[in-house]
Motif scaffolding. Structure first.
Motif, mmCIF file in Angstrom:
data_model
loop_
_atom_site.group_PDB
_atom_site.id
_atom_site.type_symbol
_atom_site.label_atom_id
_atom_site.label_comp_id
_atom_site.label_asym_id
_atom_site.label_seq_id
_atom_site.Cartn_x
_atom_site.Cartn_y
_atom_site.Cartn_z
ATOM 1 N N THR A 64 0.830 -1.209 0.000
ATOM 2 C CA THR A 64 0.000 0.000 0.000
ATOM 3 C C THR A 64 0.864 1.259 0.000
ATOM 4 O OG1 THR A 64 -0.211 0.078 2.438
ATOM 5 C CG2 THR A 64 -1.872 -1.180 1.219
ATOM 6 N N LEU A 65 1.997 1.213 0.713
ATOM 7 C CA LEU A 65 2.916 2.352 0.715
ATOM 8 C C LEU A 65 3.630 2.463 -0.627
ATOM 9 C CD1 LEU A 65 4.271 4.702 2.152
ATOM 10 C CD2 LEU A 65 5.912 3.082 3.136
ATOM 11 N N LEU A 66 4.020 1.326 -1.198
ATOM 12 C CA LEU A 66 4.658 1.343 -2.513
ATOM 13 C C LEU A 66 3.698 1.864 -3.570
ATOM 14 C CD1 LEU A 66 6.678 -2.004 -2.628
ATOM 15 C CD2 LEU A 66 7.601 0.322 -2.690
ATOM 16 N N GLU A 67 2.448 1.439 -3.481
ATOM 17 C CA GLU A 67 1.423 1.897 -4.421
ATOM 18 C C GLU A 67 1.345 3.417 -4.431
ATOM 19 O OE1 GLU A 67 -3.316 2.129 -3.921
ATOM 20 O OE2 GLU A 67 -2.520 0.090 -3.838
ATOM 21 N N TYR A 68 1.293 3.991 -3.264
ATOM 22 C CA TYR A 68 1.223 5.447 -3.136
ATOM 23 C C TYR A 68 2.507 6.104 -3.639
ATOM 24 C CZ TYR A 68 1.104 10.066 -0.965
ATOM 25 O OH TYR A 68 1.144 11.420 -0.746
ATOM 26 N N THR A 69 3.651 5.581 -3.209
ATOM 27 C CA THR A 69 4.936 6.180 -3.545
ATOM 28 C C THR A 69 5.208 6.129 -5.044
ATOM 29 O OG1 THR A 69 5.812 5.543 -1.375
ATOM 30 C CG2 THR A 69 7.416 6.123 -3.073
ATOM 31 N N LEU A 70 4.983 4.961 -5.659
ATOM 32 C CA LEU A 70 5.217 4.822 -7.096
ATOM 33 C C LEU A 70 4.297 5.736 -7.890
ATOM 34 C CD1 LEU A 70 5.616 0.943 -7.388
ATOM 35 C CD2 LEU A 70 7.413 2.650 -7.701
ATOM 36 N N HIS A 71 3.029 5.771 -7.489
ATOM 37 C CA HIS A 71 2.065 6.590 -8.222
ATOM 38 C C HIS A 71 2.411 8.069 -8.103
ATOM 39 C CE1 HIS A 71 -2.484 7.420 -9.124
ATOM 40 N NE2 HIS A 71 -1.687 7.842 -10.079
ATOM 41 N N ARG A 72 2.780 8.498 -6.921
ATOM 42 C CA ARG A 72 3.042 9.924 -6.718
ATOM 43 C C ARG A 72 4.376 10.375 -7.313
ATOM 44 N NH1 ARG A 72 3.165 13.315 -0.940
ATOM 45 N NH2 ARG A 72 3.671 15.336 -1.903
ATOM 46 N N PHE A 73 5.444 9.611 -7.070
ATOM 47 C CA PHE A 73 6.779 10.106 -7.412
ATOM 48 C C PHE A 73 7.357 9.533 -8.708
ATOM 49 C CE2 PHE A 73 6.472 10.517 -2.744
ATOM 50 C CZ PHE A 73 6.614 11.897 -2.651
ATOM 51 N N LEU A 74 6.930 8.342 -9.127
ATOM 52 C CA LEU A 74 7.425 7.781 -10.385
ATOM 53 C C LEU A 74 6.444 8.015 -11.519
ATOM 54 C CD1 LEU A 74 9.506 6.174 -11.993
ATOM 55 C CD2 LEU A 74 8.334 4.064 -11.265
ATOM 56 N N PHE A 75 5.184 7.624 -11.326
ATOM 57 C CA PHE A 75 4.206 7.730 -12.408
ATOM 58 C C PHE A 75 3.821 9.174 -12.711
ATOM 59 C CE2 PHE A 75 2.496 3.253 -11.250
ATOM 60 C CZ PHE A 75 3.674 2.694 -11.747
ATOM 61 N N HIS A 76 4.028 10.082 -11.728
ATOM 62 C CA HIS A 76 3.733 11.492 -11.966
ATOM 63 C C HIS A 76 5.007 12.346 -11.884
ATOM 64 C CE1 HIS A 76 -0.692 11.751 -12.266
ATOM 65 N NE2 HIS A 76 -0.633 10.578 -11.636
ATOM 66 N N MET A 77 6.120 11.754 -12.261
ATOM 67 C CA MET A 77 7.374 12.503 -12.264
ATOM 68 C C MET A 77 7.347 13.574 -13.361
ATOM 69 S SD MET A 77 9.898 9.694 -14.027
ATOM 70 C CE MET A 77 9.446 8.858 -15.561
ATOM 71 N N LYS A 78 8.098 14.640 -13.130
ATOM 72 C CA LYS A 78 8.213 15.712 -14.106
ATOM 73 C C LYS A 78 9.369 15.395 -15.050
ATOM 74 C CE LYS A 78 4.990 17.995 -11.988
ATOM 75 N NZ LYS A 78 3.636 18.089 -12.569
ATOM 76 N N THR A 79 9.130 15.412 -16.345
ATOM 77 C CA THR A 79 10.154 15.100 -17.330
ATOM 78 C C THR A 79 10.210 16.189 -18.387
ATOM 79 O OG1 THR A 79 8.589 13.816 -18.674
ATOM 80 C CG2 THR A 79 9.823 12.612 -16.988
ATOM 81 N N SER A 80 11.369 16.280 -19.054
ATOM 82 C CA SER A 80 11.513 17.279 -20.118
ATOM 83 C C SER A 80 12.223 16.725 -21.347
ATOM 84 C CB SER A 80 12.286 18.497 -19.591
ATOM 85 O OG SER A 80 13.550 18.107 -19.087
ATOM 86 N N SER A 81 13.023 15.658 -21.192
ATOM 87 C CA SER A 81 13.750 15.103 -22.330
ATOM 88 C C SER A 81 12.849 14.157 -23.125
ATOM 89 C CB SER A 81 14.978 14.334 -21.845
ATOM 90 O OG SER A 81 14.590 13.175 -21.129
ATOM 91 N N GLN A 178 -4.984 16.145 -10.479
ATOM 92 C CA GLN A 178 -4.047 15.041 -10.623
ATOM 93 C C GLN A 178 -2.912 15.087 -9.612
ATOM 94 O OE1 GLN A 178 -2.700 14.356 -14.633
ATOM 95 N NE2 GLN A 178 -4.764 14.461 -15.489
ATOM 96 N N SER A 179 -2.808 16.152 -8.862
ATOM 97 C CA SER A 179 -1.766 16.263 -7.838
ATOM 98 C C SER A 179 -2.249 15.793 -6.471
ATOM 99 C CB SER A 179 -1.278 17.711 -7.732
ATOM 100 O OG SER A 179 -2.352 18.574 -7.384
ATOM 101 N N GLU A 180 -3.415 15.164 -6.416
ATOM 102 C CA GLU A 180 -3.964 14.598 -5.178
ATOM 103 C C GLU A 180 -4.542 13.221 -5.482
ATOM 104 O OE1 GLU A 180 -5.521 18.797 -3.135
ATOM 105 O OE2 GLU A 180 -6.943 17.448 -4.116
ATOM 106 N N GLY A 181 -4.778 12.447 -4.417
ATOM 107 C CA GLY A 181 -5.452 11.161 -4.582
ATOM 108 C C GLY A 181 -4.604 10.112 -5.263
ATOM 109 N N PHE A 182 -3.414 9.826 -4.718
ATOM 110 C CA PHE A 182 -2.501 8.884 -5.360
ATOM 111 C C PHE A 182 -2.745 7.437 -4.949
ATOM 112 C CE2 PHE A 182 -0.182 12.954 -5.321
ATOM 113 C CZ PHE A 182 0.038 13.104 -6.678
ATOM 114 N N GLY A 183 -3.506 7.207 -3.909
ATOM 115 C CA GLY A 183 -3.846 5.843 -3.544
ATOM 116 C C GLY A 183 -4.887 5.291 -4.501
ATOM 117 N N ILE A 184 -4.927 3.983 -4.647
ATOM 118 C CA ILE A 184 -5.939 3.338 -5.491
ATOM 119 C C ILE A 184 -6.832 2.445 -4.634
ATOM 120 C CG2 ILE A 184 -6.379 1.867 -7.499
ATOM 121 C CD1 ILE A 184 -4.968 4.455 -8.212
ATOM 122 N N THR A 185 -6.214 1.533 -3.894
ATOM 123 C CA THR A 185 -6.979 0.605 -3.077
ATOM 124 C C THR A 185 -7.382 1.196 -1.737
ATOM 125 O OG1 THR A 185 -4.906 -0.341 -2.245
ATOM 126 C CG2 THR A 185 -5.924 -1.426 -4.140
#
Length: 206
Positions: A64-81, A178-185
């Motif tokens: 549950t913690l990984l779900e939140y962390t991955l969704h918030r910081f990896l899946f919504h990471m800021k990219t430019s390249s 999209q910057s809120e609600g990163f949990g799914i389950t």
């Protein structure tokens, strides 16, 4: 000359189709036997059934913690390249662009395997040889629960109760903030880290 906006055409390259499109039932079909095997390994190494069940539950909680962390910081990471944008699009951007595409709602097993390697290494180093397989299996079980829940929140039609609240909570993330609600389950970690969606005040009719 203004630069063109970044786009990835997933309709032409076959490899992109294979990397991003998966039917939901593949997830339990692939991973539940793996989870069962992992538990059997722990049992064969001397773990009692009750201890194995506790490890499974602990693994689900870790997920549950990984779900939140991955969704918030990896899946919504800021990219430019270009390649950063491509990676982001394949991981999660395509889902936000096509939120009702039933083939882009669950994670392909090949990608899950790659992302799970660091988790296995950490669990193996932090626990005993008997505990590690069941604890890791619990993490995989949490992931399976996450993916099938995610599919249901998009395509199911809950009428009341917890599932309806989860659907509203998740669709709020897609279509409002999209910057809120990163949990799914579960909204557990959103509440803990201050990213639980704010609600609009009810407008009273005059």
């Amino acid at each position: 000359m203004a630069s063109k906006p970044f786009t990835v055409d997933l309709n032409k390259p076959l490899v992109f189709q294979m990397l991003t499109r998966t039917v939901w039932w593949v997830i339990p079909l692939v991973w539940l036997p793996v989870i069962s095997w992992l538990v059997s390994v722990s049992l064969s190494r001397g773990l009692t059934p009750s201890d194995a069940a506790s490890c499974l539950a602990g693994g689900v909680f870790i997920w549950t913690l990984l779900e939140y962390t991955l969704h918030r910081f990896l899946f919504h990471m800021k990219t430019s390249s270009y390649w950063g944008n491509t990676l982001h699009y394949l991981l999660h951007g395509c889902h936000h662009k096509h939120p009702m595409d039933g083939l882009r709602l669950v994670f392909p097993p090949a990608a899950t395997t790659i992302l799970s390697v660091p988790l296995w290494i950490v669990i193996r180093l932090a626990s005993t040889p008997a505990v590690a397989p069941s604890l890791f299996g619990g993490g995989l079980l949490g992931y399976v629960m996450y993916d099938v829940t995610h599919y249901y929140l998009h395509h199911g039609k809950p009428s009341s109760g917890l599932s309806q609240n989860l659907k509203r909570y998740h669709l709020n993330h897609h279509f409002r903030v999209q910057s809120e609600g990163f949990g799914i389950t579960s909204p557990l970690w959103d509440r803990a880290f201050g990213t639980y969606p704010t609600t609009k005040p009810i407008q009273k009719s005059k």
